[in-house]
Design an enzyme around this catalytic site. Structure first.
Site, PDB file in Angstrom:
ATOM      1  N   GLY A  12      -8.391  29.585 -15.601  1.00  0.00           N
ATOM      2  CA  GLY A  12      -9.055  28.822 -14.554  1.00  0.00           C
ATOM      3  C   GLY A  12      -7.957  27.310 -14.906  1.00  0.00           C
ATOM      4  CB  SER A  13      -4.868  25.859 -17.082  1.00  0.00           C
ATOM      5  OG  SER A  13      -4.235  27.593 -17.322  1.00  0.00           O
ATOM      6  CG  ASN A  14      -1.823  28.922 -12.859  1.00  0.00           C
ATOM      7  OD1 ASN A  14      -0.710  28.293 -12.902  1.00  0.00           O
ATOM      8  ND2 ASN A  14      -2.255  29.624 -13.707  1.00  0.00           N
ATOM      9  CG  MET A  92      -8.426  38.826 -14.724  1.00  0.00           C
ATOM     10  SD  MET A  92      -6.751  39.361 -14.782  1.00  0.00           S
ATOM     11  CE  MET A  92      -6.248  39.950 -15.748  1.00  0.00           C
ATOM     12  NE  ARG A  93     -13.538  43.197 -11.473  1.00  0.00           N
ATOM     13  CZ  ARG A  93     -12.746  42.839 -12.527  1.00  0.00           C
ATOM     14  NH1 ARG A  93     -11.665  43.270 -13.321  1.00  0.00           N
ATOM     15  NH2 ARG A  93     -13.599  43.118 -13.864  1.00  0.00           N
ATOM     16  CG  ASN A 109      -1.268  36.557  -8.054  1.00  0.00           C
ATOM     17  OD1 ASN A 109      -2.052  35.844  -8.373  1.00  0.00           O
ATOM     18  ND2 ASN A 109      -0.591  37.221  -8.740  1.00  0.00           N
ATOM     19  CG  HIS A 111       2.782  38.579 -12.845  1.00  0.00           C
ATOM     20  ND1 HIS A 111       1.529  39.027 -13.020  1.00  0.00           N
ATOM     21  CD2 HIS A 111       3.852  38.908 -12.832  1.00  0.00           C
ATOM     22  CE1 HIS A 111       2.142  40.116 -13.859  1.00  0.00           C
ATOM     23  NE2 HIS A 111       3.560  39.565 -13.963  1.00  0.00           N
TER      24      HIS A 111
END
Ligand code: GRF
Length: 209
Positions: A12-14, A92-93, A109, A111
């Site tokens: 959860g750092s982002n 991760m889904r 998102n 990446h």
């Protein structure tokens, strides 16, 4: 204030970088929900620290996808929280059309590579193993593919001679924490329009403060 739900599976750092930017007043967002498919996700602790409501929604895995019933529960939770935008932060889904159709061009998102290079899992290790000299991170809108949606912003990170995959990942992560709030600020300000898969920026992103 735009109401935003965050979906996260991991540390959860982002998410923390986004929540901190909102708290500091540099991102005009209210984070109204943190939803996770992992009961032990560090992101849940981050939510608790920031006083952001959270939900754990578990379900069967179907080749990286959420099963339909589980996806419907994620969508219901986001709607119940009044979320207008969705941020994926280490979720991760793969989201299906039902969810994405409810938030057209409103799911974002981050990446850890310069897409379209190295989509999918372990992007930093993929880049390091490939021997590229430059990698980085990408914020993009989410479509039905894996890391294929329209690119919002990217930031380059050089690969240094002494780098390991881990040290490269750590330096990319520092840039992720800057880039995600910056890209989201730009999206929420509406200074963009979509032309096919290209996002035309009609305003310059404000520098991160
Ligand atoms: C980040 O590297 C992000 O780019 C990727 O998953 C990782 C999540 O890390 N999608 P964190 O949970 O935000 O710390």
């Amino acid at each position: 204030m735009t109401r935003i739900a965050v979906l996260a599976s991991g540390r959860g750092s982002n998410f923390e970088a986004l929540a901190a930017a909102a708290q500091a007043g540099t991102l005009p967002a209210a984070f109204v929900l943190l939803a996770s498919d992992q009961p032990g996700a560090g992101a849940l602790a981050v939510a608790a620290r920031f006083g952001i409501p959270s939900a754990v929604i578990t379900g069967r895995r179907e080749r990286g996808r959420l099963d339909a019933e589980c996806e419907a529960r994620f969508l219901a939770a986001c709607r119940a929280a009044g979320a207008e935008w969705i941020c994926l932060a280490g979720f991760m889904r793969i989201l299906g059309e039902h969810f994405l159709g409810a938030y057209p061009d409103r799911v974002v998102n981050i990446h850890p590579s310069l897409l379209p290079a190295f989509p999918g899992l372990d992007a930093q290790a993929q880049a390091w193993a490939h021997g590229v000299r430059v990698s980085g991170c990408t914020v993009h809108l989410v479509d039905a593919g894996v890391d294929t949606g329209p690119i919002v912003l990217q930031r380059a990170v050089p690969v240094l001679p002494m780098d390991s995959a881990a040290s490269l990942a750590a330096r990319i992560l520092v840039e992720e924490h800057r880039l995600y709030p910056e890209a989201l600020r730009l999206l929420l300000a509406g200074g963009w329009q979509r032309e096919g898969r290209r996002l035309l920026l009609t305003a310059n992103p404000e520098p991160a403060t």
